[in-house]
Design an enzyme around this catalytic site. Structure first.
Site, PDB file in Angstrom:
ATOM      1  N   ASP A  69       0.827  -1.200   0.000  1.00  0.00           N
ATOM      2  CA  ASP A  69       0.000   0.000   0.000  1.00  0.00           C
ATOM      3  C   ASP A  69       0.865   1.256   0.000  1.00  0.00           C
ATOM      4  O   ASP A  69       2.045   1.220   0.352  1.00  0.00           O
ATOM      5  CB  ASP A  69      -0.899   0.015   1.233  1.00  0.00           C
ATOM      6  CG  ASP A  69      -2.082  -0.920   1.106  1.00  0.00           C
ATOM      7  OD1 ASP A  69      -2.385  -1.350  -0.017  1.00  0.00           O
ATOM      8  OD2 ASP A  69      -2.718  -1.215   2.147  1.00  0.00           O
ATOM      9  N   LYS A  82      -3.510   2.754  -2.500  1.00  0.00           N
ATOM     10  CA  LYS A  82      -4.853   3.336  -2.559  1.00  0.00           C
ATOM     11  C   LYS A  82      -4.898   4.419  -1.496  1.00  0.00           C
ATOM     12  O   LYS A  82      -4.887   4.130  -0.300  1.00  0.00           O
ATOM     13  CB  LYS A  82      -5.940   2.288  -2.304  1.00  0.00           C
ATOM     14  CG  LYS A  82      -6.000   1.205  -3.363  1.00  0.00           C
ATOM     15  CD  LYS A  82      -7.097   0.213  -3.080  1.00  0.00           C
ATOM     16  CE  LYS A  82      -8.463   0.779  -3.350  1.00  0.00           C
ATOM     17  NZ  LYS A  82      -8.716   1.111  -4.752  1.00  0.00           N
ATOM     18  N   MET A 130      -8.649   7.753   8.652  1.00  0.00           N
ATOM     19  CA  MET A 130      -8.649   8.622   7.466  1.00  0.00           C
ATOM     20  C   MET A 130      -9.620   9.782   7.675  1.00  0.00           C
ATOM     21  O   MET A 130     -10.429  10.119   6.811  1.00  0.00           O
ATOM     22  CB  MET A 130      -9.008   7.808   6.218  1.00  0.00           C
ATOM     23  CG  MET A 130      -8.020   6.680   5.925  1.00  0.00           C
ATOM     24  SD  MET A 130      -8.651   5.409   4.801  1.00  0.00           S
ATOM     25  CE  MET A 130      -9.703   4.447   5.909  1.00  0.00           C
TER      26      MET A 130
END
Length: 256
Positions: free
Chosen positions: A44, A65, A175
């Site tokens: 990632d 991502k 996030m």
């Protein structure tokens, strides 16, 4: 159909491996051992270079991502995992934090299982636990917080965004940087106190880690000054500890 090379299966084995929050010495011992044996690592964007240095022998493939940025489609990642398992003996899918929490593990497990590929999951320290350690603020607190909810505003295509947030004592938003204003407004509209303690941890466990202590009404102003990965922790458990509070706790224990 040709036979597989002598001495090996037709496909390799895939490990969904948690890299932890960022610092290389927070990966598990098993995770570090498997990384050191990997032939190929699909990682990632949030996996740090420090962690990737644990697998210098491996072919490294970025399949990052990241919210709001150009990234690899999940279907493409699934396909590459299957292709790598048919070419290499030991494949690692390296994910930040823990692969089973907000890591799209379900989609990858389905793809690998459908292709008949052996897969094993190796857990990692999720960022919420690392952030609690960094800030020295437990997520639970006797008499104050007995329930915890991890959530994210990211939703799958075609699924509506949640209009309310979990009804828990402690909330941890992954996030959460870009969603800070919306999160604060939802909580305020649900009756949460404007003075509710908030801790924001940016770049958790990394050398440039930053910790911000706010209130819910201050979170409503946004986190535009934060640019790295952000975790937002909300709840009375994050109130600053005081000597008086500690003394009262000791007195209660002595009475018992």
């Amino acid at each position: 159909m040709s036979s597989p090379p002598s001495g090996r299966n037709s496909t390799g084995k895939v490990y969904l491996l948690g890299a932890g929050p960022g610092a290389a010495d927070l990966i598990t011992v098993r995770g570090a051992r498997i990384l050191a044996q990997a032939e190929v690592v699909l990682h990632d964007a949030l996996v740090t270079e420090e962690v990737l240095q644990l697998c210098p022998q491996a072919v490294r493939i970025s399949v990052g991502k990241r919210s709001g940025q150009r990234s690899t489609a999940q279907a493409t990642i699934n396909q590459r995992l299957v292709e790598c398992a048919r070419e290499y003996r030991l494949v690692v899918r390296l994910k930040g934090g823990d692969p089973m929490l907000f890591g799209r593990a379900d989609e990858e497990l389905r793809a690998l299982e459908a292709a008949g590929i052996e897969v094993e999951v190796i857990p990692g320290i999720t960022t919420a636990l690392a952030a609690a350690a960094s800030t020295k603020q437990p997520l639970t607190k006797r008499g104050v917080a007995r329930s915890v909810a991890f959530f994210t505003s990211s939703v799958a295509p075609g699924h509506p965004e949640q209009s309310t947030l979990p009804d828990c004592d402690t909330l941890v938003q992954y996030m959460g940087g870009k969603e800070a204003v919306a999160t604060a407004r939802k909580l305020l509209s649900q009756g949460r106190s404007p003075r509710l303690p908030v801790i924001v941890v940016e770049n958790c466990s990394r050398p440039d880690e930053r910790i911000l202590r706010l209130r819910l009404d201050e979170l409503e102003q946004g986190l535009s000054h934060c640019h790295g990965p952000v975790l937002v922790m909300i709840g009375e458990a994050f109130a600053a500890r005081t000597y008086a509070e500690h003394a009262a706790t000791l007195a209660m224990q002595e009475e018992k």
